[in-house]
Design a protein around this motif. Structure first.
Motif, mmCIF file in Angstrom:
data_model
loop_
_atom_site.group_PDB
_atom_site.id
_atom_site.type_symbol
_atom_site.label_atom_id
_atom_site.label_comp_id
_atom_site.label_asym_id
_atom_site.label_seq_id
_atom_site.Cartn_x
_atom_site.Cartn_y
_atom_site.Cartn_z
ATOM 1 N N SER A 244 0.845 -1.212 0.000
ATOM 2 C CA SER A 244 0.000 0.000 0.000
ATOM 3 C C SER A 244 0.876 1.257 0.000
ATOM 4 O O SER A 244 0.519 2.265 -0.586
ATOM 5 C CB SER A 244 -0.970 -0.008 1.179
ATOM 6 O OG SER A 244 -0.315 0.376 2.350
ATOM 7 N N ARG A 245 2.020 1.181 0.660
ATOM 8 C CA ARG A 245 2.917 2.348 0.650
ATOM 9 C C ARG A 245 3.568 2.532 -0.719
ATOM 10 O O ARG A 245 3.876 3.646 -1.120
ATOM 11 C CB ARG A 245 3.998 2.191 1.712
ATOM 12 C CG ARG A 245 3.441 2.384 3.101
ATOM 13 C CD ARG A 245 4.526 2.698 4.080
ATOM 14 N NE ARG A 245 3.991 2.723 5.425
ATOM 15 C CZ ARG A 245 4.703 3.005 6.495
ATOM 16 N NH1 ARG A 245 5.980 3.275 6.378
ATOM 17 N NH2 ARG A 245 4.161 3.027 7.696
ATOM 18 N N LYS B 135 2.091 1.822 -3.535
ATOM 19 C CA LYS B 135 1.073 2.395 -4.424
ATOM 20 C C LYS B 135 0.902 3.880 -4.181
ATOM 21 O O LYS B 135 0.731 4.666 -5.085
ATOM 22 C CB LYS B 135 -0.267 1.691 -4.178
ATOM 23 C CG LYS B 135 -0.465 0.463 -5.034
ATOM 24 C CD LYS B 135 -1.832 -0.086 -4.783
ATOM 25 C CE LYS B 135 -1.893 -1.566 -5.129
ATOM 26 N NZ LYS B 135 -3.075 -2.182 -4.558
ATOM 27 N N LYS B 136 0.935 4.219 -2.867
ATOM 28 C CA LYS B 136 0.690 5.609 -2.490
ATOM 29 C C LYS B 136 1.849 6.476 -2.952
ATOM 30 O O LYS B 136 2.984 6.232 -2.558
ATOM 31 C CB LYS B 136 0.551 5.701 -0.977
ATOM 32 C CG LYS B 136 -0.436 6.760 -0.537
ATOM 33 C CD LYS B 136 -0.410 6.917 0.958
ATOM 34 C CE LYS B 136 -0.953 5.687 1.689
ATOM 35 N NZ LYS B 136 -0.788 5.789 3.133
ATOM 36 N N LYS C 60 4.429 9.370 -2.966
ATOM 37 C CA LYS C 60 4.962 10.154 -1.842
ATOM 38 C C LYS C 60 4.352 11.546 -1.855
ATOM 39 O O LYS C 60 4.334 12.213 -2.891
ATOM 40 C CB LYS C 60 6.481 10.243 -1.965
ATOM 41 C CG LYS C 60 7.165 9.143 -1.197
ATOM 42 C CD LYS C 60 8.473 9.623 -0.674
ATOM 43 C CE LYS C 60 8.825 8.794 0.557
ATOM 44 N NZ LYS C 60 10.071 9.080 1.116
#
Lengths: 112, 190
Positions: free
Chosen positions: A82-83, A85-86, A88
């Motif tokens: 999930s990080r 995909k997100k 920055k």
């Protein structure tokens, strides 16, 4: 149910019990303004909480060790995914530069 | 530090994101028990421990720079607590603190304190030290702590010691302070 206006001994006892039973939020919510002040200013309380934590760790930490580490690993992997995909978040300065409001002075100073 | 953990750490500190992601599994397997036991010390709740640890591992994956120079288990735990765990421990109750009377600083001191010498000791060392110190206490004091560690309530301890609940609370408080003194004398500050 907690008493009101507890002494420092009772407060430590309630903290240690909350730690043992895994309900620290309930203990925190139960603190009155005076009790919170008493805790913050008591050196003895701070010293005693260190030992309460150690007793908690030596006596009860086995409860926390789950047998299924694989399941936990998949949770960590999902978190990483999930990080990934997100995107920055752009830095504050970058965003600020784009949406910087025009001040009155700047409006006035525009070339005629 | 065992070889498995050392290799996992090497993979974790690689610049390549995917390699770091692959290294997470052996790293988690090698460290899960140590980290979760350590967190339990502060939270006392296994569900919250897992939630915090999940974020800690994700943070380690995202920015593992702090782990580059780690060379032993104690150093690893200290680094992970100071740079990854502590932040999340503080966050656990920060949102709820809006309605609490305890100040932010007081809450931090209670939930994610500065590291003392006792807090950096391994579980095994602590267990040994605690047993040794318990033997130095008076029988009544030792019994009160032992019964509490068996999970007994104050009322049950009071029945066992033939005392009042308030007397038990006082006894526990004094004994805990005595234990703190004994342990600090045994492990003087470096």
């Amino acid at each position: 149910m907690y008493d009101i206006n507890r002494t420092i001994e009772t407060l430590l006892d309630d903290y240690a019990e909350a730690l043992r039973d895994g309900c620290i939020p309930t203990f925190l919510k139960s603190l009155t303004r005076e009790e919170a002040k008493r805790i913050a200013s008591s050196r003895q309380f701070q010293d005693a909480t260190e030992i309460a934590r150690i007793l908690n760790s030596v006596g009860f930490a086995d409860k926390a060790v789950t047998s299924n580490v694989s399941l936990f690993i998949s949770r960590v992997d999902a978190k990483i995914a999930s990080r990934l995909k997100k995107p920055k978040a752009s830095s504050r300065r970058g965003r600020g530069a784009r949406t910087k409001p025009v001040t009155k002075m700047e409006k006035i100073e525009k070339p005629i | 530090m065992n070889r498995r953990l050392r290799n996992a750490l090497k993979g974790l500190t690689a610049p390549d994101i995917e390699r770091r992601r692959r290294a997470m599994e052996p790293f988690v397997r090698a460290t899960f028990e140590i980290f979760i036991r350590y967190l339990y010390r502060y939270l006392g709740n296994e569900v919250e421990c897992e939630d915090v640890l999940e974020d800690v591992y994700a943070d380690i994956w995202e920015s593992p720079d702090r782990l580059c120079d780690v060379n032993n288990d104690k150093h690893l735990l200290r680094t992970v607590y100071l740079y990854y765990m502590r932040k999340h421990l503080r966050e656990v109750y920060r949102r709820r603190n809006r309605h609490l009377h305890l100040s932010q600083k007081g809450l931090e001191r209670l939930i994610a304190p500065e590291l003392g010498i006792l807090e950096m000791m391994s579980e095994e060392e602590l267990g040994q030290a605690l047993r040794r110190m318990l033997n130095k206490l008076k029988p009544r004091e030792r019994r009160a702590i032992e019964l509490w560690m068996e999970g007994m309530s104050n009322r049950a301890i009071a029945n066992e010691l033939k005392a009042t609940v308030d007397a038990v609370k006082m006894l526990k408080f004094r004994t805990i302070l005595k234990l703190k003194k004994l342990m600090h004398n045994y492990y003087p500050k470096e």
